[in-house]
Design an enzyme around this catalytic site. Sequence first.
Site, PDB file in Angstrom:
ATOM      1  N   ARG A 120       9.118  -3.705 -11.637  1.00  0.00           N
ATOM      2  CA  ARG A 120       9.599  -2.730 -10.649  1.00  0.00           C
ATOM      3  C   ARG A 120       9.971  -3.442  -9.340  1.00  0.00           C
ATOM      4  O   ARG A 120      11.143  -3.597  -9.005  1.00  0.00           O
ATOM      5  CB  ARG A 120       8.514  -1.649 -10.401  1.00  0.00           C
ATOM      6  CG  ARG A 120       9.023  -0.405  -9.692  1.00  0.00           C
ATOM      7  CD  ARG A 120       9.153  -0.533  -8.204  1.00  0.00           C
ATOM      8  NE  ARG A 120       7.885  -0.867  -7.545  1.00  0.00           N
ATOM      9  CZ  ARG A 120       7.795  -1.214  -6.276  1.00  0.00           C
ATOM     10  NH1 ARG A 120       8.879  -1.283  -5.529  1.00  0.00           N
ATOM     11  NH2 ARG A 120       6.615  -1.536  -5.743  1.00  0.00           N
ATOM     12  N   ASP A 121       8.978  -3.929  -8.621  1.00  0.00           N
ATOM     13  CA  ASP A 121       9.229  -4.532  -7.309  1.00  0.00           C
ATOM     14  C   ASP A 121      10.137  -5.752  -7.451  1.00  0.00           C
ATOM     15  O   ASP A 121      11.052  -5.969  -6.634  1.00  0.00           O
ATOM     16  CB  ASP A 121       7.889  -4.941  -6.667  1.00  0.00           C
ATOM     17  CG  ASP A 121       7.943  -4.962  -5.149  1.00  0.00           C
ATOM     18  OD1 ASP A 121       9.040  -5.089  -4.596  1.00  0.00           O
ATOM     19  OD2 ASP A 121       6.870  -4.880  -4.519  1.00  0.00           O
TER      20      ASP A 121
ATOM     21  N   HIS B 133      -1.402  -4.836  -1.937  1.00  0.00           N
ATOM     22  CA  HIS B 133      -0.049  -5.198  -2.407  1.00  0.00           C
ATOM     23  C   HIS B 133       0.517  -6.175  -1.389  1.00  0.00           C
ATOM     24  O   HIS B 133       1.002  -5.786  -0.337  1.00  0.00           O
ATOM     25  CB  HIS B 133       0.785  -3.916  -2.506  1.00  0.00           C
ATOM     26  CG  HIS B 133       2.208  -4.130  -2.927  1.00  0.00           C
ATOM     27  ND1 HIS B 133       2.659  -3.800  -4.176  1.00  0.00           N
ATOM     28  CD2 HIS B 133       3.280  -4.637  -2.268  1.00  0.00           C
ATOM     29  CE1 HIS B 133       3.959  -4.083  -4.264  1.00  0.00           C
ATOM     30  NE2 HIS B 133       4.359  -4.593  -3.120  1.00  0.00           N
TER      31      HIS B 133
ATOM     32  N   CYS C 137      13.015 -12.719  -1.257  1.00  0.00           N
ATOM     33  CA  CYS C 137      13.100 -11.820  -0.106  1.00  0.00           C
ATOM     34  C   CYS C 137      14.401 -12.121   0.606  1.00  0.00           C
ATOM     35  O   CYS C 137      14.624 -13.238   1.051  1.00  0.00           O
ATOM     36  CB  CYS C 137      11.925 -12.025   0.840  1.00  0.00           C
ATOM     37  SG  CYS C 137      12.102 -11.070   2.353  1.00  0.00           S
TER      38      CYS C 137
HETATM   39 ZN    ZN Z   1       6.367  -4.824  -2.595  1.00  0.00          ZN
END
Ligand code: ZN
Length: 308
Positions: free
Chosen positions: A12-13, A206, A239
């Site tokens: 997901r992430d 998280h 990122c």
């Molecule tokens: Zn995250």
Amino acid sequence: MSEVLISEVGPRDGLQSVQRTMATADKCRWIDALHAAGVREIEVGSFVPAKLLPQMADVVEVVRHALTLPGLTVMALVPNLRGARAAFAAGVHKITIPVSASAAHSLANVRKTREQMVAEVREIAALRGELAPQVKIEAGISTAFGCTIQGPVPEDDVVWLAAQVVAAGADESGLSDTTGMANPAQVRRLFNRVRAEIGERTGAAHMHNTRGLGLANCLAAYDVGVRTFDSSLGGLGGCPYAPGASGNVVTEDLVFMFEAMGVRTGVDLGQLIAARAPLLAGLPGEPVYGMTPEAGLPRGFTQGALLV
Ligand code: ZN
């Protein structure tokens, strides 16, 4: 003996941060490999419109496959009531709803105020009561440690929001370092404050590894009693704001840290590292991170017996 739960969020992430879309069959093979390594909770996708995130268009199929794996808690992210309805229909075991502590991030991300998101959690909990009472609801407080739009996020806001979402019907509320701004002292302080407020309903840590503090932050959370950790195989996703930095904490390094400390994860490191193969087969050329897979396991390193 101490134990932790590793909650894998790569499908997901990780995938939502990758431009390319992984084929459904590849996602399923990757999830199979994670499960074979002993991972017992996987966030397999998110119930968002395919227009917004084409990577998640096959979430129903992926959930259907993941549900066939014994002992696996199948999780999905849902941003709103509509997503929750679809997730309940698909048969997930657990949903996670991101609720932003930063007022600015909340508006930018879901176009709702924090109060409106708390109301959304309340509606989702009511729907759960009607349609799927067995499903667990986690409301993760995102941007809990800082926000790229707003800057610092007041700790009082985070504690207030955690109390609000639990009062609205969430079973647990964890803290997310969405933008990789946390430090260990802050993690310790904030988890302690949240635990003082909502006790055993305190959920997962998280952490992102944007500035290299992911593992240090996980250890800080562990020290103050957190026992569930979100992480991503190969730190998938990266990122966009920090080139060269990995996204989520790397599952392989996190498992190595805990196992080396004698904290059981239930995950076999050798098989976990092998699970990178189906990930890379599904996303050829995608950068993956992690020091442990690169260095290999230390000579003489042994893991405790696997949990069942
Ligand atoms: Zn995250």
